[in-house]
Design an enzyme around this catalytic site. Structure first.
Site, PDB file in Angstrom:
ATOM      1  N   ARG A 114       0.806  -1.221   0.000  1.00 40.65           N
ATOM      2  CA  ARG A 114       0.000   0.000   0.000  1.00 40.65           C
ATOM      3  C   ARG A 114       0.848   1.284   0.000  1.00 40.65           C
ATOM      4  NH1 ARG A 114      -5.108   0.001   2.641  1.00 40.65           N
ATOM      5  NH2 ARG A 114      -4.295  -1.804   3.758  1.00 40.65           N
ATOM      6  N   ARG A 168     -13.176  -1.262  -1.225  1.00 46.32           N
ATOM      7  CA  ARG A 168     -12.721  -0.956   0.138  1.00 46.32           C
ATOM      8  C   ARG A 168     -13.794  -0.302   1.016  1.00 46.32           C
ATOM      9  NH1 ARG A 168      -9.052   1.781   1.635  1.00 46.32           N
ATOM     10  NH2 ARG A 168      -8.141   0.304   3.089  1.00 46.32           N
ATOM     11  N   TYR A 171     -14.599  -2.529   4.205  1.00 45.10           N
ATOM     12  CA  TYR A 171     -13.999  -2.099   5.481  1.00 45.10           C
ATOM     13  C   TYR A 171     -14.561  -0.770   5.979  1.00 45.10           C
ATOM     14  CZ  TYR A 171     -10.317  -4.834   3.086  1.00 45.10           C
ATOM     15  OH  TYR A 171      -9.625  -5.764   2.372  1.00 45.10           O
ATOM     16  N   CYS A 229     -26.664  -3.378  -7.231  1.00 38.83           N
ATOM     17  CA  CYS A 229     -27.884  -3.619  -6.454  1.00 38.83           C
ATOM     18  C   CYS A 229     -27.579  -4.089  -5.032  1.00 38.83           C
ATOM     19  CB  CYS A 229     -28.734  -4.648  -7.178  1.00 38.83           C
ATOM     20  SG  CYS A 229     -29.083  -4.100  -8.838  1.00 38.83           S
ATOM     21  N   GLU A 230     -26.964  -3.264  -4.247  1.00 37.90           N
ATOM     22  CA  GLU A 230     -26.661  -3.548  -2.841  1.00 37.90           C
ATOM     23  C   GLU A 230     -26.633  -2.205  -2.121  1.00 37.90           C
ATOM     24  OE1 GLU A 230     -24.849  -6.510  -1.439  1.00 37.90           O
ATOM     25  OE2 GLU A 230     -24.610  -7.623  -3.301  1.00 37.90           O
ATOM     26  N   TYR A 268      -5.058  -1.954  -3.597  1.00 33.87           N
ATOM     27  CA  TYR A 268      -6.259  -2.732  -3.283  1.00 33.87           C
ATOM     28  C   TYR A 268      -7.495  -2.103  -3.937  1.00 33.87           C
ATOM     29  CZ  TYR A 268      -2.802  -4.531  -0.078  1.00 33.87           C
ATOM     30  OH  TYR A 268      -1.633  -5.055   0.431  1.00 33.87           O
TER      31      TYR A 268
HETATM   32  N1  LLP Z   1       3.227  -9.106   3.108  1.00 36.92           N
HETATM   33  C1  LLP Z   1       2.224  -9.939   3.405  1.00 36.92           C
HETATM   34  C2  LLP Z   1       2.533 -11.292   3.842  1.00 36.92           C
HETATM   35  C3  LLP Z   1       0.885  -9.498   3.315  1.00 36.92           C
HETATM   36  O1  LLP Z   1      -0.116 -10.328   3.628  1.00 36.92           O
HETATM   37  C4  LLP Z   1       0.615  -8.182   2.908  1.00 36.92           C
HETATM   38  C5  LLP Z   1      -0.773  -7.681   2.789  1.00 36.92           C
HETATM   39  C6  LLP Z   1       1.700  -7.342   2.596  1.00 36.92           C
HETATM   40  C7  LLP Z   1       2.997  -7.828   2.713  1.00 36.92           C
HETATM   41  C8  LLP Z   1       1.510  -5.916   2.139  1.00 36.92           C
HETATM   42  O2  LLP Z   1       0.865  -5.158   3.084  1.00 36.92           O
HETATM   43  P1  LLP Z   1       0.687  -3.588   2.823  1.00 36.92           P
HETATM   44  O3  LLP Z   1       2.070  -2.990   2.839  1.00 36.92           O
HETATM   45  O4  LLP Z   1       0.044  -3.427   1.505  1.00 36.92           O
HETATM   46  O5  LLP Z   1      -0.161  -3.145   3.931  1.00 36.92           O
HETATM   47  N2  LLP Z   1      -7.268  -5.399   1.036  1.00 36.92           N
HETATM   48  C9  LLP Z   1      -6.858  -4.714   2.249  1.00 36.92           C
HETATM   49  C10 LLP Z   1      -5.401  -4.955   2.569  1.00 36.92           C
HETATM   50  C11 LLP Z   1      -5.014  -6.419   2.671  1.00 36.92           C
HETATM   51  C12 LLP Z   1      -3.555  -6.645   2.969  1.00 36.92           C
HETATM   52  C13 LLP Z   1      -3.189  -8.080   2.816  1.00 36.92           C
HETATM   53  N3  LLP Z   1      -1.799  -8.392   3.053  1.00 36.92           N
HETATM   54  C14 LLP Z   1      -7.196  -3.244   2.117  1.00 36.92           C
HETATM   55  O6  LLP Z   1      -7.728  -2.842   1.087  1.00 36.92           O
HETATM   56  O7  LLP Z   1      -6.971  -2.460   3.044  1.00 36.92           O
END
Ligand code: LLP
Length: 432
Positions: free
Chosen positions: A293, A329, A333, A359-360, A387
């Site tokens: 992210r 998102r 969330y 439709c939600e 994401y």
């Molecule tokens: N490494 C592992 C093992 C992970 O599971 C993840 C994210 C990352 C790195 C990267 O994390 P980041 O730096 O992006 O936070 N869909 C959700 C976020 C799910 C994150 C899953 N794992 C959202 O939209 O907030």
């Protein structure tokens, strides 16, 4: 109802000039006109600056590299996005056979790939071993044995890390917290040493590292330091037992500002973690970072057009042509994303819920936003680079949007809009 007083995030790739929003040097309205909406737009400059902020801390004062960035491609796996990071020197963190195929498709060095995930199938493990990935991050004892079996069949050795569940509260949304003992991720802290002993006895397994990832959208450094301390205790114990660890994978998870969050500065954050590794005498370890992210989140926007303005009994609705299908998102969330009109107009500002056509009732993109807009206007949904597209779906038989990369004045289509006919081209009806 008044608008929520949440400020807009600070952006480097997108800006407002004289009432018009731009991606780098290109007006967003020109992009919408040329490519249609909904449309994802990314800024190469923003991707690059975020990467370089990490990289500044990865090299010490003497020019020695002490850490490497393995971009968590699940955040945005468009080949062009990945390729930009590859050209900057990134490796990748992947979680499926599909992501492995994407990484190989852009010519990523297999030795720059780490493979995580709680449910890797035998087929995916075999593909990773055949490709020659740097490391498989093991999330259970059952998986460790599966990897050993697959490696036996392939007559090769499997480089592995154990993913430690440190039982640390990342203080984030429960759906994206992964380092608590109640989460499905990693190996329980008290079982890690015993599992390393077991791993080191398995015929095809090479223990090469240790891994930990405690969650996502984390805006404080303290939970990372707690987790790191616990992981380094394990490394010290392993060293005593003669089990040698070469790399330390600290995962990803650093948050971004969607508006009112103030996460630590990327370079400061990385320095703090790497300094603790050195202070505790583990400076010889290669450190792996897996940000997703924080590299792409604020490097993308979703452009959408206002279809209808619908005054309601309790709320006013601004119905747009993007939906939870393009950006899930908020629905999943209750996440907040800044929303701005692409062109400022001298209209009366009205408070709307921004909703899509799906439709939600959960299909909303923003709530209680004061906007001076009329039908046909364009809105930019900010901080949509991570994401966003990757979680898009075809629900309601909606084609996925196109994706555009802006680089200065240049514009590239990096993924074409899906065609409706493609969505059911592999389906067949019964013969009678
Ligand atoms: N490494 C592992 C093992 C992970 O599971 C993840 C994210 C990352 C790195 C990267 O994390 P980041 O730096 O992006 O936070 N869909 C959700 C976020 C799910 C994150 C899953 N794992 C959202 O939209 O907030």
């Amino acid at each position: 109802m008044t608008s929520k007083a949440i400020p807009l995030p600070k952006l480097t790739g997108f800006s407002e000039r004289n009432g018009n929003w731009y991606a780098e040097e290109v007006p967003l309205r020109d992009l919408a006109k040329e490519f249609g909406t909904p449309l994802y737009v990314y800024s190469r400059k923003a991707l690059t600056e975020a990467y370089q902020a990490y990289d500044r801390a990865c090299v010490d004062a003497n020019g020695k590299r002490r850490a490497r960035v393995h971009y968590a491609m699940k955040a945005n796996s468009n080949l062009a996005v990945m390729d930009c990071f590859k050209k900057l020197g990134a490796g990748f963190d992947l979680v499926s056979g599909g992501e492995l195929a994407r990484a190989l498709a852009i010519g990523a060095d297999p030795k720059s790939l780490v493979f995580a995930g709680v449910g890797k199938s035998a087929t995916e493990i075999a593909a990773a071993l055949k490709a020659g990935v740097k490391c498989i991050n093991v999330e259970s004892i059952a998986e460790l044995h599966q990897i050993n079996r697959v490696a036996t069949t392939l007559n090769c050795r499997a480089p592995i890390s154990l993913r430690v569940n440190p039982d640390v509260d990342a203080q984030t949304h429960p759906y994206i917290s992964t380092g608590l003992k109640g989460n499905k991720f990693g190996i329980a802290y008290h079982e890690v040493l015993k599992t390393y002993r077991e791993a080191s006895q398995l015929s095809q397994i090479d223990v090469v590292g240790i891994d930990c990832h405690i969650g996502s959208q984390i805006t404080k450094t303290a939970p990372y330091l707690d987790a790191l301390d616990k992981v380094l205790d394990l490394v010290a114990q392993l060293k005593k037992e003669g089990i040698v660890i070469h790399h330390l994978d600290l995962g990803g998870g650093l948050g971004i500002s969607y508006g009112d969050e103030s996460p630590p500065d990327i370079t400061d954050f990385t320095n703090t973690l790497l300094n603790l590794v050195t202070e505790r005498g583990f400076g010889y370890l290669d450190v792996v970072l897996e940000p997703g992210r924080s590299l792409v989140g604020n490097a993308g926007v979703l452009l959408t057009a206002v279809e209808y303005l619908k005054p309601g009994a309790e709320k006013n609705f601004c119905i747009v042509d993007a939906a939870m299908t393009e950006l899930m998102r908020p629905a999943l969330y209750e996440a907040h994303h800044g929303i701005v009109p692409v062109q400022t107009k001298a209209l009366k500002s009205v408070t709307y819920d921004i909703v899509g056509p799906v439709c939600e009732s959960g299909d909303w993109l923003g709530k209680d936003r004061a906007l001076a807009i009329e039908e046909g206007d364009l809105l930019a949904i900010l901080s949509a680079g991570a994401y966003g597209f990757v979680m898009a779906s075809n629900y309601n038989t909606r084609p996925k949007p196109a994706e555009i990369m802006v680089d200065g004045e240049k514009v590239y289509i990096i993924r074409a809009r899906e065609k409706i006919s493609d969505l059911f081209s592999t389906e067949t009806v019964l013969p009678n």
